[in-house]
Design a protein around this motif. Sequence first.
Motif, short mmCIF file in Angstrom:
data_model
loop_
_atom_site.label_atom_id
_atom_site.label_comp_id
_atom_site.label_asym_id
_atom_site.label_seq_id
_atom_site.Cartn_x
_atom_site.Cartn_y
_atom_site.Cartn_z
N VAL A 194 0.87 -1.17 0.00
CA VAL A 194 0.00 0.00 0.00
C VAL A 194 0.91 1.22 0.00
O VAL A 194 2.10 1.13 0.35
N THR A 195 0.39 2.35 -0.41
CA THR A 195 1.13 3.61 -0.34
C THR A 195 0.42 4.52 0.65
O THR A 195 -0.81 4.67 0.60
N VAL A 196 1.20 5.10 1.55
CA VAL A 196 0.64 6.03 2.54
C VAL A 196 1.17 7.42 2.24
O VAL A 196 2.38 7.63 2.16
N SER A 197 0.25 8.35 2.05
CA SER A 197 0.63 9.72 1.72
C SER A 197 0.26 10.64 2.88
O SER A 197 -0.90 10.72 3.28
N ASP A 198 1.29 11.32 3.39
CA ASP A 198 1.06 12.33 4.42
C ASP A 198 0.66 13.62 3.72
O ASP A 198 1.49 14.34 3.18
N ASP A 199 -0.65 13.90 3.68
CA ASP A 199 -1.14 15.03 2.91
C ASP A 199 -1.71 16.15 3.78
O ASP A 199 -2.57 16.91 3.34
N GLN A 200 -1.24 16.25 5.03
CA GLN A 200 -1.65 17.39 5.84
C GLN A 200 -1.24 18.69 5.16
O GLN A 200 -1.92 19.70 5.25
#
Length: 370
Positions: A194-200
Amino acid sequence: MRKIDYFILCALPLLVSCGNTEKQVVEAEYATMTVSLSDQTLMSDYPAVLRGRQTVEIRPQVSGTITEIRIDEGENVRRGQILFIIDQTPYRAALQTAVANVKSAEAKLNTARMTAESKEKLYEAKIISDFDRQTALNQLLEAEAALEQAKAEETNARNNLSYTEVKSPVNGVTSMIPYRVGALVDGNITEPLVTVSDDQNIHAYFSMDENAMLDLLGRYGTLDEALRDFPPVTLTMSNGKRYPQEGRIDAISGTVDESTGGVTIRALFPNEGHLLRNGGSATVSIPTTYSDRIVIPQSATYELQNRVFTWRVIDGKAKSTPIEIYKYNDGTNYIVLSGLDEGDTIIAEGAGLVREDTVITVDSTSNNTK
């Protein structure tokens, strides 16, 4: 009546008519404007690619079959949260074996230490030779090394067991999951689990022509001053709607792309509502403000032989006037550098249809008249 007299009488009205013809004056109605000095902000648009502040591809560090998937696709996850579990059975067995090997190595070390101490006393009493004493010391060193090796294997076994719990290294939003329970995975899989994107916060990457970038920096002096003093920028999303929060330019590449001649620039936008997504597209708009400048609509100009002209209204007639314009524009207006003075009246629309000395009626009560 003779034929020749008849011809003269017939032609006479025509001669009189030709003699009274006057030169006709061309008249037309055009919108006009009186130019004045003003502050103008130009918005330059650049296509951009959106990237999360941190995007991590999650891959397994051990091989095995997936026994649990503890997240859903598109879910918000936190750092340290367990995402997947890989079959732990062989790794628990490997850890038990490693623990047993450590205990065995510790026992052998204790035996070797007692033997070495005994040999040392016998050597001091001159009962055994130095060879026997040194052999016992070597066996002690070997036992110590064997214990260290066993402990390292235990540590490795514990790590492998911990790696069966695949955890998120960052806070962020998950992508789609291409694997299901029972799938065999390892560190060489082509697609990540899976890919986790920190998009804060979202970074918008775009490219600017080198000359435009140099002109931009020239307004501020140095790169550091530009990054500090640059005004906020805006973002238009792919659906054409403006993003409600402003961003700021926080990085400019130190190199120029040789293939495109462009410089990569990064703008940072807050994204608390997760409206912007990693991998999306948008348009970044950069404002540039000019003070005390004459600004005219592009519809008031026409080009001839790579020069730009406008029509001034002088004594009620259109006069072609060359002007110099600033090389950047917003697609609607031009900033005039020379050729016009404050108070000049120009034709504001349809410049390409006007002809020299066309009579223009100007209404003095309005800056935009016909």
